[in-house]
Design a protein around this motif. Structure first.
Motif, short mmCIF file in Angstrom:
data_model
loop_
_atom_site.label_atom_id
_atom_site.label_comp_id
_atom_site.label_asym_id
_atom_site.label_seq_id
_atom_site.Cartn_x
_atom_site.Cartn_y
_atom_site.Cartn_z
N ARG A 221 7.45 16.68 4.95
CA ARG A 221 8.26 16.30 6.11
C ARG A 221 7.85 14.91 6.62
O ARG A 221 8.68 14.06 6.90
CB ARG A 221 8.10 17.34 7.21
N TYR A 222 6.53 14.70 6.71
CA TYR A 222 5.98 13.44 7.23
C TYR A 222 6.54 12.24 6.49
O TYR A 222 6.90 11.23 7.09
CB TYR A 222 4.45 13.51 7.10
N LEU B 267 6.01 9.80 -1.95
CA LEU B 267 5.09 10.69 -1.23
C LEU B 267 5.71 12.08 -1.07
O LEU B 267 5.02 13.10 -1.15
CB LEU B 267 4.77 10.10 0.15
N ASN C 272 9.55 7.46 2.35
CA ASN C 272 8.75 7.41 1.15
C ASN C 272 9.03 8.59 0.22
O ASN C 272 8.46 9.67 0.38
CB ASN C 272 7.26 7.37 1.54
N TYR D 47 3.20 17.18 4.64
CA TYR D 47 3.44 15.79 4.29
C TYR D 47 4.79 15.57 3.65
O TYR D 47 5.29 14.44 3.64
CB TYR D 47 2.30 15.25 3.40
N ILE E 134 0.85 -1.20 0.00
CA ILE E 134 0.00 0.00 0.00
C ILE E 134 0.88 1.25 0.00
O ILE E 134 0.45 2.31 -0.48
CB ILE E 134 -0.97 0.00 1.21
N PHE E 135 2.14 1.11 0.48
CA PHE E 135 3.04 2.26 0.57
C PHE E 135 3.42 2.77 -0.81
O PHE E 135 3.89 3.88 -0.96
CB PHE E 135 4.31 1.91 1.35
N VAL F 59 9.97 10.95 7.76
CA VAL F 59 10.20 10.43 9.11
C VAL F 59 9.42 9.15 9.41
O VAL F 59 9.54 8.60 10.49
CB VAL F 59 9.90 11.48 10.21
N ILE F 60 8.61 8.71 8.45
CA ILE F 60 7.92 7.44 8.67
C ILE F 60 8.82 6.28 8.25
O ILE F 60 9.85 6.48 7.62
CB ILE F 60 6.59 7.36 7.88
N THR F 61 8.42 5.06 8.66
CA THR F 61 9.15 3.86 8.26
C THR F 61 8.26 3.05 7.33
O THR F 61 7.17 2.67 7.75
CB THR F 61 9.50 2.99 9.50
#
Lengths: 111, 106
Positions: free
Chosen positions: B62-63, B74, B71, B60, B19-20, B66-68
């Motif tokens: 920035r978001y 994105l 991405n 987003y 889904i990523f 910092v996610i795993t």
């Protein structure tokens, strides 16, 4: 008290970007809610359709991402609802939603 | 050579089996829909909607870093979305502002 502490220290809490991302993201469904009071001529069919697909996928994304982001999930669930409503308004305005009398009128006009 | 690159793409944790990959891919549709709407008259632009898209695009960006897992899809998408939102807002401001200026001259 413990609930507040858990929230404050949560991996998707206010000390992290995982919280503030969706906070700003609420702008999208709120903007759509504001737009529900405007006439349907102003709705962009393209953008609304894309939003419906996008929020559906991002609900799954929010569930699967590390850390799991229920805030983002809630955001997209709300957005999906508003965008579907806007889409239905647009479809109705465009004459796509089975208004039989409207269809009959169009058919009569063609013949 | 090409085979193993394709394989590493295919099996990537943010690759096309996840889904990523698909969620941000579809999100490009928002920027594309906005670009298609560039040809629409500025009266039909919604300030709240475009400002919201612009702000979320920026945050987003920035978001997504910092996610795993990280991405980049994105990230690029969010930059683009902020850009198209900003352009739509300026189109509408220019339309609303310039109309006042022309009226003032007359």
């Amino acid at each position: 008290m413990k609930i507040l502490q858990n929230f404050w220290n949560s991996p998707i809490g206010p000390k992290t970007t995982h919280f503030w991302g969706p906070v700003v993201g609420w702008g999208i469904p709120i903007a759509a809610m504001v737009d529900t009071n405007k006439p349907p001529e102003l709705i962009s069919g393209n953008l609304t359709t894309v939003m419906c697909v996008y929020s559906a996928l991002f609900m799954r994304f929010a569930w699967m991402v590390q850390p799991r982001n229920l805030h983002l999930l809630a955001l997209h669930a709300v957005n999906e609802s508003v965008q579907l409503y806007q889409l239905s308004r647009w479809l109705k305005f465009q004459g796509f939603l089975g208004d039989k009398s409207l269809q009959q009128k169009n058919e009569e006009a063609e013949t | 050579m090409a085979g193993s690159k394709l394989q590493s793409f295919w099996n990537h944790p943010a690759g096309p089996k996840t889904i990523f990959f698909w969620a941000p891919t579809v999100k490009w549709g928002i920027s594309i829909a906005n670009i298609v709407d560039f040809s629409e008259p500025p009266e039909r632009i919604s300030y709240p909607q475009q400002v919201a898209l612009m702000c979320t695009g920026l945050i987003y960006s920035r978001y997504s870093m910092v996610i795993t897992p990280k991405n980049w899809n994105l990230f690029g998408n969010s930059i683009f979305m902020a850009g198209t939102g900003l352009y739509q807002v300026t189109r509408k401001i220019r339309h609303d502002y310039m109309a006042e200026v022309t009226e003032a001259k007359e």
